[in-house]
Design a protein around this motif. Sequence first.
Motif, PDB file in Angstrom:
ATOM      1  N   VAL A  92       0.855  -1.183   0.000  1.00  0.00           N
ATOM      2  CA  VAL A  92       0.000   0.000   0.000  1.00  0.00           C
ATOM      3  C   VAL A  92       0.893   1.236   0.000  1.00  0.00           C
ATOM      4  CG1 VAL A  92      -1.862   1.230   1.168  1.00  0.00           C
ATOM      5  CG2 VAL A  92      -1.761  -1.280   1.271  1.00  0.00           C
ATOM      6  N   PHE A  93       0.630   2.155  -0.953  1.00  0.00           N
ATOM      7  CA  PHE A  93       1.473   3.339  -1.131  1.00  0.00           C
ATOM      8  C   PHE A  93       0.659   4.612  -0.934  1.00  0.00           C
ATOM      9  CE2 PHE A  93       3.148  -0.095  -3.695  1.00  0.00           C
ATOM     10  CZ  PHE A  93       4.512  -0.062  -3.444  1.00  0.00           C
ATOM     11  N   ASN A  94       1.296   5.610  -0.396  1.00  0.00           N
ATOM     12  CA  ASN A  94       0.690   6.926  -0.248  1.00  0.00           C
ATOM     13  C   ASN A  94       0.923   7.704  -1.543  1.00  0.00           C
ATOM     14  OD1 ASN A  94      -0.687   8.923   1.078  1.00  0.00           O
ATOM     15  ND2 ASN A  94       1.076   9.684   2.206  1.00  0.00           N
ATOM     16  N   GLY A  95      -0.142   7.942  -2.299  1.00  0.00           N
ATOM     17  CA  GLY A  95      -0.005   8.627  -3.581  1.00  0.00           C
ATOM     18  C   GLY A  95      -0.653   7.856  -4.697  1.00  0.00           C
ATOM     19  N   ASN A  96      -0.500   8.354  -5.921  1.00  0.00           N
ATOM     20  CA  ASN A  96      -1.203   7.778  -7.061  1.00  0.00           C
ATOM     21  C   ASN A  96      -0.371   6.792  -7.863  1.00  0.00           C
ATOM     22  OD1 ASN A  96       0.596   9.486  -8.256  1.00  0.00           O
ATOM     23  ND2 ASN A  96      -0.936  10.788  -9.269  1.00  0.00           N
ATOM     24  N   SER A  97       0.725   6.297  -7.286  1.00  0.00           N
ATOM     25  CA  SER A  97       1.535   5.299  -7.982  1.00  0.00           C
ATOM     26  C   SER A  97       2.343   4.505  -6.971  1.00  0.00           C
ATOM     27  CB  SER A  97       2.484   5.968  -8.985  1.00  0.00           C
ATOM     28  OG  SER A  97       3.560   6.601  -8.317  1.00  0.00           O
ATOM     29  N   SER A 118      -4.523   7.220   4.516  1.00  0.00           N
ATOM     30  CA  SER A 118      -3.744   8.178   3.738  1.00  0.00           C
ATOM     31  C   SER A 118      -4.437   9.524   3.775  1.00  0.00           C
ATOM     32  CB  SER A 118      -3.608   7.709   2.280  1.00  0.00           C
ATOM     33  OG  SER A 118      -2.998   8.708   1.488  1.00  0.00           O
ATOM     34  N   SER A 119      -3.663  10.566   4.040  1.00  0.00           N
ATOM     35  CA  SER A 119      -4.206  11.926   4.031  1.00  0.00           C
ATOM     36  C   SER A 119      -3.864  12.652   2.739  1.00  0.00           C
ATOM     37  CB  SER A 119      -3.671  12.716   5.230  1.00  0.00           C
ATOM     38  OG  SER A 119      -2.256  12.752   5.208  1.00  0.00           O
ATOM     39  N   SER A 120      -3.153  11.990   1.832  1.00  0.00           N
ATOM     40  CA  SER A 120      -2.857  12.604   0.540  1.00  0.00           C
ATOM     41  C   SER A 120      -4.088  12.477  -0.356  1.00  0.00           C
ATOM     42  CB  SER A 120      -1.644  11.938  -0.109  1.00  0.00           C
ATOM     43  OG  SER A 120      -1.977  10.640  -0.547  1.00  0.00           O
ATOM     44  N   ASN A 121      -4.014  12.990  -1.575  1.00  0.00           N
ATOM     45  CA  ASN A 121      -5.184  12.971  -2.445  1.00  0.00           C
ATOM     46  C   ASN A 121      -5.407  11.640  -3.132  1.00  0.00           C
ATOM     47  OD1 ASN A 121      -3.050  13.011  -4.179  1.00  0.00           O
ATOM     48  ND2 ASN A 121      -3.721  14.789  -5.364  1.00  0.00           N
ATOM     49  N   SER A 122      -4.567  10.647  -2.850  1.00  0.00           N
ATOM     50  CA  SER A 122      -4.749   9.335  -3.461  1.00  0.00           C
ATOM     51  C   SER A 122      -4.009   8.271  -2.665  1.00  0.00           C
ATOM     52  CB  SER A 122      -4.276   9.334  -4.915  1.00  0.00           C
ATOM     53  OG  SER A 122      -2.929   9.733  -4.991  1.00  0.00           O
ATOM     54  N   LEU A 123      -4.406   7.038  -2.900  1.00  0.00           N
ATOM     55  CA  LEU A 123      -3.774   5.883  -2.274  1.00  0.00           C
ATOM     56  C   LEU A 123      -3.716   4.775  -3.317  1.00  0.00           C
ATOM     57  CD1 LEU A 123      -4.422   4.405   1.243  1.00  0.00           C
ATOM     58  CD2 LEU A 123      -4.700   2.944  -0.757  1.00  0.00           C
ATOM     59  N   THR A 124      -2.594   4.090  -3.381  1.00  0.00           N
ATOM     60  CA  THR A 124      -2.400   3.024  -4.368  1.00  0.00           C
ATOM     61  C   THR A 124      -2.055   1.728  -3.656  1.00  0.00           C
ATOM     62  OG1 THR A 124      -1.614   4.573  -6.051  1.00  0.00           O
ATOM     63  CG2 THR A 124      -1.010   2.267  -6.339  1.00  0.00           C
ATOM     64  N   PHE A 125      -2.685   0.628  -4.084  1.00  0.00           N
ATOM     65  CA  PHE A 125      -2.282  -0.663  -3.543  1.00  0.00           C
ATOM     66  C   PHE A 125      -2.050  -1.644  -4.679  1.00  0.00           C
ATOM     67  CE2 PHE A 125      -6.892  -0.569  -3.524  1.00  0.00           C
ATOM     68  CZ  PHE A 125      -7.290  -1.833  -3.933  1.00  0.00           C
TER      69      PHE A 125
END
Length: 283
Positions: A92-97, A118-125
Motif C-alpha cells: 500500500v502506497f501513499n499517492g497515485n503510484s 492516507s491523508s494525501s489525495n490518493s492511495l495506491t495498492f
Amino acid sequence: MEVTGRLFVWAVLAASCGAQLNSTVAEGRSRCTASLGGANLGETHKALILQLNADEICTWTIERPENRSIRIIFSHVQLAPDGRCENENIKVFNGNSTRGPLLGKVCSKNDFVPVFESSSNSLTFQFVTDVANIQRSVFIFYYFFSSDTSIPNCGGYLDTLEGSFTSPNYPKPHPELAYCVWHIQVEKGYKIKLKFKEVFLEIDDYCRFDFIALYDGPSTTSGLIQQLCGRGQPAFESSSDSTTVVLSTDYASSYRGFSASYTSVYIEDVNTSKSLFMTFKLS
C-alpha cells in the motif's frame, strides 16, 4: 441491505475485475490496472471481493476529494499459505503510484487485520502473486472520512485494574463507517480477563463487514487473538498486561454493537493455581 444481496453485487464486481486482470501481459507476467472509482465515480465508499490468479501484478488507485482522508481495510485476506512475503504480497502506497511512500505490506504471514490510512489525495495498492496455482481471495473495503469529525465514545485508553466499555450508541445501533480502538493497559505483573456481555454485529462467516478484532498486546499488530462478528458472549485472557480491541463497521446493517468488561489477574496467582492443579493431578 441483506448479506446475500450485497455478496451478489460484490460477486459481480469481482467477476468484472477478473476480466480486467487478464487484459494485458507484460514482462512475462500478467498485469492489471483498474480504478476503484473514488471521486471519479462520486463514491465515498466501496467494497470489493478480488479473485486473483497466479503470477500476476495488479495495481489499483483510489482518488479522494479534497479535505478527506482515505481508510482502506483488508478484512479478509486469503493468499498462498506457503508463499514467501517477498514473492506474494499486497503493498500500500501513499499517492497515485507505486513510487510513493510505502505505508505497509501485507502477506499470508501477517497476524493482524491490515488497515491503512492516507491523508494525501490518493492511495495506491498493488498485489503481487507467485506461481502457485491456488485460489486467492481478498475482501477490501475503503471509505473517505474527515479527520476532524469524531464519533463519541469511539475508542480510548483504559488503565485501571478493571473497567467496562461499549460500542458507540450502545444499546442503540452502532454508527456506520466507524473505526474505534480501545487500548487496555493494567499494572505490570497482571493479565487481563476480557468478557463480552453482548456481541451483536452483522453475521458473516469471515467477519468481513462489521467486526471486532482482539489483539494480545498494546497495538493493532500485536498478534490477533480473534476476529469476531455475529452474536455471542465470548471471553478472552491476555498473555500480558495489555490488550487492544478494535471495532470496524461498514455502511450497512447496523446492530447493537457490543458491551464488554475486564478484570485483572495477578500472574503469580495464576501460576500458583496452575502449580497446585498440576500437583493435585500428579498425586
